[in-house]
Design a protein around this motif. Structure first.
Motif, PDB file in Angstrom:
ATOM      1  N   ALA A  44      19.982  31.775  39.242  1.00  0.00           N
ATOM      2  CA  ALA A  44      21.257  32.258  39.781  1.00  0.00           C
ATOM      3  C   ALA A  44      21.772  33.413  38.935  1.00  0.00           C
ATOM      4  CB  ALA A  44      22.277  31.126  39.820  1.00  0.00           C
ATOM      5  N   VAL A  45      21.666  33.279  37.623  1.00  0.00           N
ATOM      6  CA  VAL A  45      22.107  34.348  36.730  1.00  0.00           C
ATOM      7  C   VAL A  45      21.317  35.624  37.004  1.00  0.00           C
ATOM      8  CG1 VAL A  45      22.119  35.137  34.352  1.00  0.00           C
ATOM      9  CG2 VAL A  45      22.917  32.836  34.901  1.00  0.00           C
ATOM     10  N   ASN A  59      11.569  25.221  27.179  1.00  0.00           N
ATOM     11  CA  ASN A  59      12.545  24.580  28.081  1.00  0.00           C
ATOM     12  C   ASN A  59      11.907  24.404  29.459  1.00  0.00           C
ATOM     13  OD1 ASN A  59      14.600  24.076  29.943  1.00  0.00           O
ATOM     14  ND2 ASN A  59      16.113  25.192  28.733  1.00  0.00           N
ATOM     15  N   HIS A  90      27.357  22.692  41.856  1.00  0.00           N
ATOM     16  CA  HIS A  90      26.786  21.470  41.255  1.00  0.00           C
ATOM     17  C   HIS A  90      27.931  20.667  40.667  1.00  0.00           C
ATOM     18  CE1 HIS A  90      23.331  24.114  41.601  1.00  0.00           C
ATOM     19  NE2 HIS A  90      22.546  23.073  41.497  1.00  0.00           N
ATOM     20  N   ASP A 130      29.978  35.096  36.730  1.00  0.00           N
ATOM     21  CA  ASP A 130      30.100  34.711  38.125  1.00  0.00           C
ATOM     22  C   ASP A 130      28.983  33.763  38.521  1.00  0.00           C
ATOM     23  OD1 ASP A 130      31.326  34.872  40.628  1.00  0.00           O
ATOM     24  OD2 ASP A 130      29.862  36.330  41.323  1.00  0.00           O
ATOM     25  N   ALA A 131      27.777  34.094  38.119  1.00  0.00           N
ATOM     26  CA  ALA A 131      26.632  33.264  38.492  1.00  0.00           C
ATOM     27  C   ALA A 131      26.788  31.847  37.954  1.00  0.00           C
ATOM     28  CB  ALA A 131      25.345  33.890  37.956  1.00  0.00           C
ATOM     29  N   LEU A 132      27.167  31.751  36.690  1.00  0.00           N
ATOM     30  CA  LEU A 132      27.250  30.415  36.078  1.00  0.00           C
ATOM     31  C   LEU A 132      28.402  29.621  36.664  1.00  0.00           C
ATOM     32  CD1 LEU A 132      26.301  31.440  32.453  1.00  0.00           C
ATOM     33  CD2 LEU A 132      25.014  29.920  33.966  1.00  0.00           C
ATOM     34  N   ASN A 144      22.282  37.349  40.102  1.00  0.00           N
ATOM     35  CA  ASN A 144      23.572  38.023  39.971  1.00  0.00           C
ATOM     36  C   ASN A 144      23.509  39.268  39.097  1.00  0.00           C
ATOM     37  OD1 ASN A 144      25.001  36.321  41.653  1.00  0.00           O
ATOM     38  ND2 ASN A 144      26.777  36.368  40.294  1.00  0.00           N
ATOM     39  N   VAL A 145      22.538  39.327  38.224  1.00  0.00           N
ATOM     40  CA  VAL A 145      22.348  40.557  37.460  1.00  0.00           C
ATOM     41  C   VAL A 145      21.947  41.674  38.435  1.00  0.00           C
ATOM     42  CG1 VAL A 145      20.879  41.712  35.787  1.00  0.00           C
ATOM     43  CG2 VAL A 145      21.820  39.457  35.269  1.00  0.00           C
ATOM     44  N   ARG A 196      24.292  23.829  28.560  1.00  0.00           N
ATOM     45  CA  ARG A 196      23.291  24.589  29.320  1.00  0.00           C
ATOM     46  C   ARG A 196      23.368  26.070  28.965  1.00  0.00           C
ATOM     47  NH1 ARG A 196      21.024  22.540  33.322  1.00  0.00           N
ATOM     48  NH2 ARG A 196      22.762  21.199  33.951  1.00  0.00           N
ATOM     49  N   ARG A 228      21.663  26.658  25.733  1.00  0.00           N
ATOM     50  CA  ARG A 228      20.199  26.603  25.877  1.00  0.00           C
ATOM     51  C   ARG A 228      19.669  27.888  26.500  1.00  0.00           C
ATOM     52  NH1 ARG A 228      21.131  21.446  27.680  1.00  0.00           N
ATOM     53  NH2 ARG A 228      20.770  22.003  29.852  1.00  0.00           N
ATOM     54  N   LEU A 229      20.310  28.319  27.589  1.00  0.00           N
ATOM     55  CA  LEU A 229      19.811  29.514  28.286  1.00  0.00           C
ATOM     56  C   LEU A 229      19.959  30.749  27.422  1.00  0.00           C
ATOM     57  CD1 LEU A 229      21.096  28.900  31.923  1.00  0.00           C
ATOM     58  CD2 LEU A 229      18.844  28.455  30.956  1.00  0.00           C
ATOM     59  N   LEU A 231      11.466  30.486  30.516  1.00  0.00           N
ATOM     60  CA  LEU A 231      12.043  29.312  29.862  1.00  0.00           C
ATOM     61  C   LEU A 231      10.956  28.471  29.193  1.00  0.00           C
ATOM     62  CD1 LEU A 231      14.817  28.135  32.348  1.00  0.00           C
ATOM     63  CD2 LEU A 231      15.055  29.414  30.227  1.00  0.00           C
ATOM     64  N   VAL A 237      27.221  37.739  35.296  1.00  0.00           N
ATOM     65  CA  VAL A 237      26.564  36.592  34.676  1.00  0.00           C
ATOM     66  C   VAL A 237      27.554  35.421  34.646  1.00  0.00           C
ATOM     67  CG1 VAL A 237      25.656  35.683  32.527  1.00  0.00           C
ATOM     68  CG2 VAL A 237      24.905  37.905  33.345  1.00  0.00           C
ATOM     69  N   ASP A 280      18.099  23.868  34.509  1.00  0.00           N
ATOM     70  CA  ASP A 280      18.248  25.095  33.731  1.00  0.00           C
ATOM     71  C   ASP A 280      17.575  26.264  34.456  1.00  0.00           C
ATOM     72  OD1 ASP A 280      19.608  23.717  31.857  1.00  0.00           O
ATOM     73  OD2 ASP A 280      18.292  24.165  30.166  1.00  0.00           O
ATOM     74  N   ALA A 299      19.831  27.332  37.336  1.00  0.00           N
ATOM     75  CA  ALA A 299      20.988  28.106  36.883  1.00  0.00           C
ATOM     76  C   ALA A 299      20.559  29.494  36.423  1.00  0.00           C
ATOM     77  CB  ALA A 299      21.710  27.369  35.758  1.00  0.00           C
ATOM     78  N   MET A 300      19.451  29.538  35.692  1.00  0.00           N
ATOM     79  CA  MET A 300      18.984  30.820  35.172  1.00  0.00           C
ATOM     80  C   MET A 300      18.596  31.760  36.311  1.00  0.00           C
ATOM     81  SD  MET A 300      18.609  32.209  32.213  1.00  0.00           S
ATOM     82  CE  MET A 300      18.233  33.935  31.979  1.00  0.00           C
ATOM     83  N   TRP A 351      27.415  28.627  40.166  1.00  0.00           N
ATOM     84  CA  TRP A 351      26.404  27.565  40.076  1.00  0.00           C
ATOM     85  C   TRP A 351      27.076  26.234  39.763  1.00  0.00           C
ATOM     86  CZ3 TRP A 351      24.370  23.848  36.889  1.00  0.00           C
ATOM     87  CH2 TRP A 351      23.097  23.366  37.196  1.00  0.00           C
TER      88      TRP A 351
END
Lengths: 216, 216
Positions: free
Chosen positions: A166-167, A155, B182, B173-175, A170-171, B193, B196-197, A150, B171, A160, A163-164, B178
């Motif tokens: 977490a993504v 960034n 939050h 699911d993760a967002l 999950n991948v 967000r 941005r990601l 990031l 992906v 962020d 969250a990233m 998350w």
DNA sequence: AGTAAGTGACTTCTGGGTAAGTTACCATGG
DNA sequence: CCATGGTAACTTACCCAGAAGTCACTTACT
């Protein structure tokens, strides 16, 4: 004595440590399939070919048995991710190699990942603390890699990054789960697939990653 | 009659359809939090401010109640994904807009996603078939978008497309997860967000996506 | 009066957990 | 080489809380 010979009690010649490993392995599989909440120890005992009290004898409670599975999974997964991080790779290479190492670690016991991420695991402080400890260590490694990515994109928002991460986790989850659902695939074919997909999304890698055995 | 006046039975002036919606909404929340296996109908009834027999009166069984929640979630989610697909967007834009529409759909009832992906849901043929039906439709849409992406990268392997779709779903699911974790974040801030990601990973988008209300 | 909304108090059964006992292994001493 | 007792490995049979599911009944609206 009562009707000697008809009872099936008595040792079967299996030492406690070996039996414990055996039970953890079976229980892990069942927990992974039905979730902690959906699992009955009677079923586990049946699958393991032993009786329920033996489990209580060795693990104290259903939660204790789960804790043992969680420890087993957590230790292995954390070890893999921390060791891989120390290789000093970055970006796409780091991702692919980490995944490959995960496949290698999970090949003998795919249940580990599911158990570690079981949303129905007991909410007691003990289990939560234990899970948290492993999760933190894994998250720390993940966040480190993600933050770098990031930052390169300008960034530095910590949310962020959270969250990233977490993504990203999950991948992993998706690929591991997909693998479990496609038992025909070997670790090697999964890694090859990972490289292809990574290339399709991010563009091909400049240099081939150093994919090798679990321990170099 | 027994002790007239002390009993709390009798209508409260709530018509059945409204009460059913109410119960499904509460039950969905509880199922999402503890999983199907970890949920007791006594708890649901308590939360809903009604008695257990009323649930059985309206839904027949615990499984029936879950089926109702699953239908509710499945219909909404499939509708969103199919409608968004019809917009004809591609690549990054399609991803971002789909996520935005999901956030919009899940904002009032975040439990839908968890219920739909509950690993402890009953394994009966009825539930499995129902879940499968929705899952297939969602997967079909996902695979369509993914296949195009992979084709552009010269990859037409169907297994690769399947795995990539699994990644893509996770992906989401993760967002979503998350976001649930939050609660301070709004749909708008989540979409920002996401953009941005997405930009950090794939590079910034050429044209701004047409993000708008749930229904255009 | 008829019906829809609603409940208290049951039954049944599953699943976590336990008590008490049974059998095999293994060291000793004779 | 064999009896003998101690211990570790195991089981059968049970208890009991809590959750699924049911019945008979009550109350309010029209």
């Amino acid at each position: 004595m009562v009707k000697a010979g008809t009872s099936k009690a008595g040792t079967k010649g299996v030492a406690r440590p070996e039996r414990e490993r055996q039970i953890v392995d079976i229980a892990g599989r069942v927990f992974a399939e039905h979730g902690y909440a959906g699992t009955s120890l009677t079923a586990v005992a049946e699958q393991a070919g032993i009786s329920k009290p033996l489990i209580y004898n060795y693990f104290g409670s259903k939660e204790g048995l789960f804790a043992a599975c969680l420890t087993c999974a957590g230790e292995v997964l954390v070890e893999v991710i921390e060791r891989t991080a120390r290789l000093g790779l970055v970006g796409q290479q780091r991702a692919v190699v980490t995944l490959d190492q995960f496949y290698a670690a999970l090949e003998p016991r795919p249940w580990m990942w599911r158990v570690f991420r079981d949303p129905t695991m007991p909410a007691t402080p003990e289990i939560a603390a234990q899970h948290d400890q492993y999760a933190r260590r894994m998250h720390a490694v993940g966040v480190e890699g993600v933050r770098e990515l990031l930052h390169l994109a300008g960034n530095d928002d910590p949310l962020d990054a959270s969250a990233m991460t977490a993504v990203w986790v999950n991948v992993f989850d998706a690929l591991v789960t997909w693998w479990i659902d496609h038992p025909g695939e070997s670790r090697a074919s999964m890694t090859a697939r990972t490289i292809r997909l990574s290339g399709a999304v991010f563009g091909p890698m400049e240099t081939a990653p150093p994919v090798g055995p679990a321990f170099d």
